[in-house]
Design an enzyme around this catalytic site. Structure first.
Site, PDB file in Angstrom:
ATOM      1  N   LYS A 162       0.843  -1.210   0.000  1.00 32.13           N
ATOM      2  CA  LYS A 162       0.000   0.000   0.000  1.00 32.13           C
ATOM      3  C   LYS A 162       0.875   1.256   0.000  1.00 32.13           C
ATOM      4  CE  LYS A 162      -2.046  -0.981   3.957  1.00 32.13           C
ATOM      5  NZ  LYS A 162      -1.461  -2.259   4.363  1.00 32.13           N
ATOM      6  N   ARG A 216      -9.264   1.076   8.819  1.00 30.98           N
ATOM      7  CA  ARG A 216      -8.784  -0.261   9.161  1.00 30.98           C
ATOM      8  C   ARG A 216      -9.794  -1.015  10.018  1.00 30.98           C
ATOM      9  NH1 ARG A 216      -3.007   0.779   8.648  1.00 30.98           N
ATOM     10  NH2 ARG A 216      -1.752  -1.096   8.837  1.00 30.98           N
ATOM     11  N   ARG A 259      12.093  -6.162   5.088  1.00 35.17           N
ATOM     12  CA  ARG A 259      12.081  -4.752   5.528  1.00 35.17           C
ATOM     13  C   ARG A 259      12.708  -4.618   6.920  1.00 35.17           C
ATOM     14  NH1 ARG A 259       6.525  -1.560   5.396  1.00 35.17           N
ATOM     15  NH2 ARG A 259       6.105  -2.715   7.286  1.00 35.17           N
ATOM     16  N   ARG A 297      12.340  -1.623  11.378  1.00 35.93           N
ATOM     17  CA  ARG A 297      11.108  -1.146  12.007  1.00 35.93           C
ATOM     18  C   ARG A 297      10.753  -2.049  13.173  1.00 35.93           C
ATOM     19  NH1 ARG A 297       6.096   0.456   8.098  1.00 35.93           N
ATOM     20  NH2 ARG A 297       4.897  -0.795   9.559  1.00 35.93           N
ATOM     21  N   ARG A 330       0.144  -8.610  13.839  1.00 39.37           N
ATOM     22  CA  ARG A 330      -0.459  -7.659  12.891  1.00 39.37           C
ATOM     23  C   ARG A 330      -1.392  -8.379  11.925  1.00 39.37           C
ATOM     24  NH1 ARG A 330       4.785  -5.007  10.649  1.00 39.37           N
ATOM     25  NH2 ARG A 330       3.399  -3.863   9.260  1.00 39.37           N
TER      26      ARG A 330
HETATM   27  P1  B4P Z   1       4.281  -1.698   2.382  1.00 39.45           P
HETATM   28  O1  B4P Z   1       3.399  -2.606   1.621  1.00 39.45           O
HETATM   29  O2  B4P Z   1       4.551  -0.379   1.851  1.00 39.45           O
HETATM   30  O3  B4P Z   1       3.667  -1.706   3.863  1.00 39.45           O
HETATM   31  P2  B4P Z   1       2.194  -1.249   4.124  1.00 39.45           P
HETATM   32  O4  B4P Z   1       1.262  -2.380   3.777  1.00 39.45           O
HETATM   33  O5  B4P Z   1       1.916   0.059   3.462  1.00 39.45           O
HETATM   34  O6  B4P Z   1       2.198  -0.823   5.616  1.00 39.45           O
HETATM   35  P3  B4P Z   1       1.877  -1.673   6.918  1.00 39.45           P
HETATM   36  O7  B4P Z   1       0.486  -2.224   6.825  1.00 39.45           O
HETATM   37  O8  B4P Z   1       2.999  -2.593   7.143  1.00 39.45           O
HETATM   38  O9  B4P Z   1       1.939  -0.654   8.095  1.00 39.45           O
HETATM   39  P4  B4P Z   1       1.308   0.788   8.375  1.00 39.45           P
HETATM   40  O10 B4P Z   1       2.447   1.708   8.257  1.00 39.45           O
HETATM   41  O11 B4P Z   1       0.084   1.103   7.560  1.00 39.45           O
HETATM   42  O12 B4P Z   1       5.661  -2.306   2.560  1.00 39.45           O
HETATM   43  C1  B4P Z   1       5.941  -3.680   2.754  1.00 39.45           C
HETATM   44  C2  B4P Z   1       7.315  -4.052   2.222  1.00 39.45           C
HETATM   45  O13 B4P Z   1       7.143  -4.756   0.987  1.00 39.45           O
HETATM   46  C3  B4P Z   1       8.241  -2.872   1.901  1.00 39.45           C
HETATM   47  O14 B4P Z   1       9.523  -3.181   2.367  1.00 39.45           O
HETATM   48  C4  B4P Z   1       8.229  -2.773   0.380  1.00 39.45           C
HETATM   49  O15 B4P Z   1       9.452  -2.320  -0.147  1.00 39.45           O
HETATM   50  C5  B4P Z   1       7.967  -4.203  -0.019  1.00 39.45           C
HETATM   51  N1  B4P Z   1       7.220  -4.326  -1.262  1.00 39.45           N
HETATM   52  C6  B4P Z   1       6.228  -3.526  -1.686  1.00 39.45           C
HETATM   53  N2  B4P Z   1       5.756  -3.954  -2.881  1.00 39.45           N
HETATM   54  C7  B4P Z   1       6.478  -5.069  -3.207  1.00 39.45           C
HETATM   55  C8  B4P Z   1       6.451  -5.977  -4.322  1.00 39.45           C
HETATM   56  N3  B4P Z   1       5.608  -5.846  -5.351  1.00 39.45           N
HETATM   57  N4  B4P Z   1       7.314  -7.019  -4.305  1.00 39.45           N
HETATM   58  C9  B4P Z   1       8.199  -7.179  -3.291  1.00 39.45           C
HETATM   59  N5  B4P Z   1       8.269  -6.347  -2.214  1.00 39.45           N
HETATM   60  C10 B4P Z   1       7.415  -5.308  -2.175  1.00 39.45           C
HETATM   61  O16 B4P Z   1       0.803   0.649   9.893  1.00 39.45           O
HETATM   62  C11 B4P Z   1       1.677   0.367  10.973  1.00 39.45           C
HETATM   63  C12 B4P Z   1       0.928   0.382  12.327  1.00 39.45           C
HETATM   64  O17 B4P Z   1       0.292   1.687  12.544  1.00 39.45           O
HETATM   65  C13 B4P Z   1      -0.240  -0.593  12.477  1.00 39.45           C
HETATM   66  O18 B4P Z   1       0.199  -1.888  12.843  1.00 39.45           O
HETATM   67  C14 B4P Z   1      -1.063   0.109  13.587  1.00 39.45           C
HETATM   68  O19 B4P Z   1      -0.505  -0.087  14.875  1.00 39.45           O
HETATM   69  C15 B4P Z   1      -0.938   1.576  13.252  1.00 39.45           C
HETATM   70  N6  B4P Z   1      -2.023   2.079  12.393  1.00 39.45           N
HETATM   71  C16 B4P Z   1      -1.868   2.635  11.144  1.00 39.45           C
HETATM   72  N7  B4P Z   1      -3.058   2.984  10.639  1.00 39.45           N
HETATM   73  C17 B4P Z   1      -4.000   2.648  11.579  1.00 39.45           C
HETATM   74  C18 B4P Z   1      -5.428   2.736  11.607  1.00 39.45           C
HETATM   75  N8  B4P Z   1      -6.124   3.260  10.599  1.00 39.45           N
HETATM   76  N9  B4P Z   1      -6.084   2.278  12.716  1.00 39.45           N
HETATM   77  C19 B4P Z   1      -5.390   1.782  13.752  1.00 39.45           C
HETATM   78  N10 B4P Z   1      -4.049   1.661  13.781  1.00 39.45           N
HETATM   79  C20 B4P Z   1      -3.344   2.084  12.697  1.00 39.45           C
END
Ligand code: B4P
Length: 190
Positions: free
Chosen positions: A14, A89, A128, A134, A145
């Site tokens: 995302k 979420r 990551r 992280r 998670r």
């Molecule tokens: P991303 O894919 O970018 O991670 P994310 O899903 O955006 O974020 P995530 O869900 O982990 O955490 P968030 O910050 O929202 O990256 C994953 C990895 O994969 C990266 O290293 C990337 O380079 C790699 N990658 C991407 N695409 C790829 C591909 N095609 N092939 C290979 N590798 C690839 O949230 C963190 C915390 O914040 C939550 O646990 C919660 O505590 C809190 N939080 C955030 N929003 C909240 C909400 N609305 N309500 C309650 N708590 C919340």
């Protein structure tokens, strides 16, 4: 107003894709994860409140997230669009988002669900962990998670699946290829 909700499990890509979408269309990328991490690293009162939930992989309270989102939307009313990354979420957050948008005279234009299998998610997050260190990317916290995702976030698929702007996109493959599929879904007729 263009409102895109990018939906998916932790590690689905995302954040990676939201940055590219925001750049291409001139929209504002709103990552609730990034906003919360910035508060934690600056040790603000909000950051101190959410630190332990985030580091253990729990969701932060709906009340706080709803306040954060409302303030971001109100501050950026002149922008042509928003990519919401990581929000909503929970069903409660989704219902409150609908109310907020209604008050502003807006609505969700697209909801895109990025689909990635669980083995791939864990693999990406462990990579990551090595690269960025992280605190919530350890094996145990990743498991938590994913539990939180299944319990609170996945039910949102039922909430959104009949929305005319709902689309599914496969999130496995190279980043550019997935980006092309996402742009196609964004630009497709409803
Ligand atoms: P991303 O894919 O970018 O991670 P994310 O899903 O955006 O974020 P995530 O869900 O982990 O955490 P968030 O910050 O929202 O990256 C994953 C990895 O994969 C990266 O290293 C990337 O380079 C790699 N990658 C991407 N695409 C790829 C591909 N095609 N092939 C290979 N590798 C690839 O949230 C963190 C915390 O914040 C939550 O646990 C919660 O505590 C809190 N939080 C955030 N929003 C909240 C909400 N609305 N309500 C309650 N708590 C919340």
């Amino acid at each position: 107003m263009n409102i895109l909700v990018l939906f998916g499990p932790p590690g689905a890509g995302k954040g990676t894709q939201a940055v590219k979408i925001a750049e291409k269309y001139g929209w504002k990328h709103v990552s609730t994860g990034d906003i919360l991490r910035a508060e934690v690293s600056q040790a603000t009162p909000l950051g101190l409140k959410v630190k332990s939930s985030m580091e253990s992989g729990q969701l932060v309270s709906d009340e706080l997230l709803i306040q954060i989102m409302e303030s971001v939307l109100l501050k950026n009313k002149e922008i042509p669009g928003f990519v919401l990354d990581g929000f909503p979420r929970t069903i409660n957050q989704a219902q409150e988002l609908d109310k907020m948008l209604q008050r502003l005279g807006w609505g969700i234009s697209r909801i895109i669900s990025l689909n990635v299998n669980e083995d791939e998610l864990v693999k990406r997050l462990l990579i990551r962990a090595k690269e960025q260190g992280r605190k919530d990317d350890t094996e145990e916290v990743i498991k938590n998670r994913l539990v939180q995702y299944h319990q609170f976030t996945k039910p949102l698929l039922d909430y959104y699946k009949n929305h005319p702007g709902f689309r599914d996109v496969i999130g496995v493959g190279d980043i550019e290829g997935i980006f092309k599929l996402l742009c196609k879904a964004i630009e497709a007729e409803k």
